[in-house]
Design a protein around this motif. Structure first.
Motif, PDB file in Angstrom:
ATOM      1  N   VAL A 182      92.308 -48.779 -38.982  1.00 52.53           N
ATOM      2  CA  VAL A 182      93.492 -47.938 -39.085  1.00 52.53           C
ATOM      3  C   VAL A 182      94.065 -47.740 -37.691  1.00 52.53           C
ATOM      4  O   VAL A 182      93.336 -47.698 -36.696  1.00 52.53           O
ATOM      5  N   GLU A 202      90.493 -43.195 -42.103  1.00 48.27           N
ATOM      6  CA  GLU A 202      91.898 -42.830 -42.235  1.00 48.27           C
ATOM      7  C   GLU A 202      92.187 -41.639 -41.333  1.00 48.27           C
ATOM      8  O   GLU A 202      91.335 -40.760 -41.154  1.00 48.27           O
ATOM      9  N   ALA A 231      90.399 -41.047 -49.024  1.00 47.08           N
ATOM     10  CA  ALA A 231      91.819 -40.796 -48.764  1.00 47.08           C
ATOM     11  C   ALA A 231      91.966 -39.380 -48.240  1.00 47.08           C
ATOM     12  O   ALA A 231      91.175 -38.491 -48.578  1.00 47.08           O
ATOM     13  N   ALA A 268      94.190 -43.477 -52.514  1.00 47.91           N
ATOM     14  CA  ALA A 268      95.322 -43.346 -51.596  1.00 47.91           C
ATOM     15  C   ALA A 268      96.144 -42.139 -52.011  1.00 47.91           C
ATOM     16  O   ALA A 268      96.411 -41.932 -53.206  1.00 47.91           O
ATOM     17  N   LYS A 327      98.677 -53.530 -47.607  1.00 45.78           N
ATOM     18  CA  LYS A 327      99.315 -52.439 -46.874  1.00 45.78           C
ATOM     19  C   LYS A 327     100.823 -52.654 -46.846  1.00 45.78           C
ATOM     20  O   LYS A 327     101.299 -53.774 -46.684  1.00 45.78           O
TER      21      LYS A 327
END
Length: 901
Positions: A356, A398, A441, A484, A588
């Motif tokens: 990320v 994340e 997430a 997500a 993505k």
């Protein structure tokens, strides 16, 4: 959105195999990484990829060599394919093949010859001459010309060392001997064999005066050789010495024997520095030792690795030592006098799982199966911190959209929150039962974190502030594969192996979920940045796009033909028919929501247009044939009765330590002809776009690949072979009045006084013209210089005009390269703020004085002595009482007027 991304850098892998090299000035270190070469600048602490065209070098590098001038780099891979590269320009010049693996490579100190070990023979070649090398005969037609070949060893040559005068060279072999060769025919010289070691010789070196030879063998023995007479032989007569008639009994003999005494460890590598008589050895247990020769005085012995050290080298000054350990991917530069690390880098031991970008785009975070979390700096390419709190593989990571908070999930059953300012773990989330979390997430607000597991079919939700488990969402009938949050924070999207994707309203009272039925198991989900669309990747290679508000499928595409490619060594089917590579494991969205990036267990990364559902571009991850899955067709002759030849363990035939079987009972290893070795396969486990959209990165088998739009070198119009001196710069400034050329020449010379003189000599009307044509390669330096002049010089408005012109003319470039010029922009902002504060303070301190002086300008004295006020235009006695009080208050005690002459 621009799609012409080009491969620009490789992070996450610092050393694979082969030898390391220092540049002649000792400031740069060359390290082979796969079929590329990475250069580490040890002074500026940045790394750059030197070999950007690996198509003609298909295998991993085995040996690299650098000319004494440092302008040519010679790289050879496992199969003997060689590339000659121009180091300053970073372009390949010539390709050559030795048609057999190269085991040793060394350039002569004169820079005219290089010797290579090809198995049992040694070949000496002429170094290709360049127009500026002043070689005899000028530029050669054939870049590689064979000088001669030396035979005599009975096993592979492992090390080659030249003498200081380039007349002789030593070859050390696994046949336990060292041979002395002569470059050209020397009168009275015969090739000499130095024998006496009981195991293969690791290295052999001349002393500085070339009167002594040091040899180190694998069993830890160090022999000192000198050209002398036998100690038991009678001394020669004086007449024979004077006439030089008899030279019987003079030969290279062992005068001293030393041993390292490292118990069961054996010597893996060694290096010797003739100027300081420093001997460095690396052992198989991760220990290295420094010794002063010829007395063999130990300086210190340290452990720097858990595994064996594969290679060690010393820079020309003898201050820095570079070590490479291939099993752990370690690269270290050690300053032995101060006992401190100059460079200490290590890649992931196992394959990466996810990555990320940080919100500012300056850092990339990677996680791997080794349980480590690494933070990489995008500009320098170095790992700045490593977190090791997780006890098992880390599966997802994340960022919170606001702040420097990172969340990671692991197979050890925990989700951890990290503070990237203080670099610490400040919160740990766990489930009531033992679970292994495979996905995670984070809510955009950073207040809620969710994680899913392959063991349980529930989604766990925690509060970041309190660390307590808030809820468990049930509804899936299979393991959770991906999670997500929508960027607007309204929904949570989950994908499962039960062939459904669900939309959860976790912040509403009902907490309802909307299932989306699919045709195969869900591998990954991605939400568009505008929170209007959902992309789902399934096991059958399909990409489906759903409207989040309507919960219905909008479009879809079949990506099996795009992503499939590359046949692994163990595949029974061809690449076109193999099903393992025909799906996208990670997807993505781009920052502007126009494109979708997808990668999987193949060698391709696909970039799709969201609006037209068309494949825009296809990126090849690797062409390294040393990896499994990079070839479309396999050679049938490499298939044996015991299996593919690439997986057979061919080591351990002649070495007793390598043949030793340390495996557990029941495992087939050692004498089994079908013993396997691990051959990694090429795949992409994670992709991510940078926040600015100018680059994207991919976690692959080779490391962290970065593709960017501005990967090409910036062109410097004056970076040519021309005479640039202070005198010529002033001549261009004063005579030709070419202000742009003079300013660039001053920056090329980098003299502060000259830059300041040219800078102040440019007329202010020409500033926008000069800045508009100014090369971007110097914009950052000009920004820093103007900011410094703002604080030093009194020409405030002049400097402000320069800053305004720079921002106006180069604003798009400064925005696109914010990470590179962020320091300069902060310096400019600080200088402007300081200037503003000083002007405000000066105005505040003198406001009454200014009012006073302005008031005096309106007052004059009449001819008869009466004072007149210009503002009223009346004598004093005709003014009103209030006007007289105001004017009278400005008189002194004696009644005289205080004014200007």
């Amino acid at each position: 959105m621009k799609t012409d991304f080009k491969f620009s850098n490789l992070l996450g892998t610092v050393y694979c195999q082969g030898n390391l090299l220092f540049s002649p000035d000792g400031t740069c270190l060359f390290s082979p990484v796969g079929n590329r070469v990475t250069v580490f600048n040890l002074v500026e602490l940045v790394n750059l990829l030197l070999l950007l065209h690996p198509l003609q070098c298909p295998y991993m590098h085995m040996a690299i060599g650098l000319t004494p001038r440092g302008n040519l780099l010679f790289t050879v891979d496992d199969e003997g394919h060689a590339i000659l590269t121009n180091v300053p320009r970073r372009i390949p010049i010539y390709h050559f093949s030795f048609r057999s693996p190269v085991t040793a490579l060394a350039f002569s100190p004169s820079g005219r010859y290089f010797a290579v070990g090809l198995g049992r023979k040694t070949e000496v070649w002429h170094v290709p001459s360049t127009p500026d090398s002043n070689a005899e005969g000028g530029l050669e037609f054939a870049p590689f010309v064979l000088h001669h070949t030396r035979l005599g060893h009975f096993d592979d040559v492992r090390h080659i060392e030249w003498s200081n005068d380039s007349r002789f060279f030593l070859t050390a072999s696994k046949d336990m001997t060292v041979r002395i060769w002569n470059l050209k025919g020397e009168k009275g010289f015969t090739p000499t064999v130095l024998s006496g070691h009981r195991q293969g010789v690791v290295g052999a070196w001349f002393s500085k005066d070339q009167e002594t030879i040091y040899t180190v063998s694998k069993d830890g023995a160090v022999f000192v050789w000198e050209y002398t007479r036998h100690p038991d032989a009678p001394a020669p007569d004086e007449d024979e010495e004077m006439e030089g008639v008899s030279d019987d009994g003079m030969r290279w003999r062992i005068v001293q024997r030393h041993y390292f005494m490292q118990k069961n460890a054996h010597v893996k590598c060694a290096a010797f520095h003739p100027d300081t008589n420093l001997l460095v050895t690396g052992f198989s247990n991760g220990i290295f030792g420094l010794y002063e020769m010829p007395d063999f005085n130990p300086i210190h012995t340290l452990s720097i690795s858990q595994n064996e050290i594969d290679f060690v080298t010393i820079n020309n000054s003898g201050e820095w030592l570079a070590f490479g350990a291939s099993k752990l991917g370690q690269l270290l530069v050690w300053e032995w006098q101060s006992e401190s690390y100059i460079l200490k880098q290590q890649g992931h031991f196992d394959s990466m799982n996810s990555l990320v970008y940080s919100p500012d785009g300056k850092r990339i975070i990677t996680t791997a199966d080794d349980g480590k979390i690494k933070v990489w700096d995008v500009d320098s390419g170095f790992c700045i911190v490593t977190f090791t709190e997780h006890t098992s593989g880390v599966t997802a990571c994340e960022f919170a959209k606001k702040g420097n908070v990172l969340f990671t999930s692991s197979l050890d059953g925990s989700v951890r929150a990290w503070d990237l300012i203080r670099f610490r773990n400040f919160r740990t989330f766990t489930a009531p039962t033992r679970l292994s979390f495979s996905c995670m997430a984070v809510d955009p607000s950073g207040e809620v974190v969710a994680a899913g597991s392959l063991d349980s079919f529930d989604i766990h939700i925690w509060s970041v502030q309190t660390g307590q488990l808030l809820d468990r969402l049930a509804g899936h009938e299979g393991p959770i594969s991906s999670l997500a949050f929508a960027p607007n924070g309204g929904l949570l999207v989950s994908g499962s192996w039960d062939r459904t994707a669900r939309l959860w309203s976790i912040f509403s009272r009902t907490q309802t979920s909307e299932p989306l039925q699919l045709q195969a198991d869900v591998l990954d989900v991605a939400v568009r940045p505008d929170s209007e669309q959902l992309a789902v990747s399934t096991l059958d290679g399909q990409l489906t796009f759903w409207s989040i508000s309507e919960a219905e499928q909008v479009s879809g595409l079949d990506g099996r033909r795009d992503v499939s490619g590359g046949r692994k060594v163990t595949d029974r089917r061809t690449a076109a028919n193999a099903s393992g590579t025909k799906s996208f494991g990670t997807i993505k969205y781009s920052t502007d929501s126009s494109c979708l990036l997808a990668g999987g267990s193949s060698k391709y990364i696909c970039l799709y247009s969201v609006s037209t559902m068309v494949l825009l571009k296809k990126f090849t991850v690797s062409v390294n044939l040393s990896l499994s899955g990079t070839q479309e067709f396999l050679n049938s002759k490499l298939l044996t009765e015991a299996g593919p030849e690439g997986l057979l363990d061919d080591e351990g035939d002649s070495d007793r330590d390598a043949r030793r079987d340390n495996s557990l009972p029941g495992s087939k290893r050692g004498g089994d002809p079908s013993a396997r070795k691990h051959l990694p396969g090429v795949k992409v486990t994670g992709v991510a776009f940078s926040p600015a959209g100018t680059s994207f990165c991919a976690a692959s088998t080779e490391g962290l690949l970065i593709y960017s739009l501005d990967s090409e070198l910036q062109f410097d119009p004056f970076d040519l072979n021309m005479e640039i001196t202070p005198a010529s710069t002033l001549a261009v400034l004063e005579n030709e009045k070419d202000y742009l050329k003079a300013l660039v020449m001053a920056f090329r010379l980098n003299e502060a006084g000259l830059i300041k003189r040219v800078f102040q000599a440019i007329p202010y009307p020409d500033i926008p013209l000069v800045v508009g044509q100014f090369p971007t390669v110097y914009v950052a330096r000009l920004l820093r210089f103007v900011a410094a002049q703002t604080e030093e010089s009194p020409h405030i408005e002049f400097c402000m005009l320069w800053i305004k012109a720079l921002v106006d003319k180069h604003g798009p470039w400064l925005t696109a390269n914010r990470g590179k010029v962020d320091v300069e922009l902060r310096i400019v902002a600080r200088a402007i703020a300081r200037m503003q504060n000083e002007i405000r303070r000066l105005a505040d301190e003198n406001t009454y004085m200014v009012d006073y002086l302005l008031g005096q300008a309106h007052t004059k004295t009449t001819e008869n002595g009466q004072s007149l006020d210009n503002e009223h235009g009346k004598p004093m006695k005709m003014l009103t009482m209030n006007e007289q009080e105001v004017i009278g208050s400005q008189d002194d005690s004696e009644g005289e007027w205080i004014g200007l002459d």
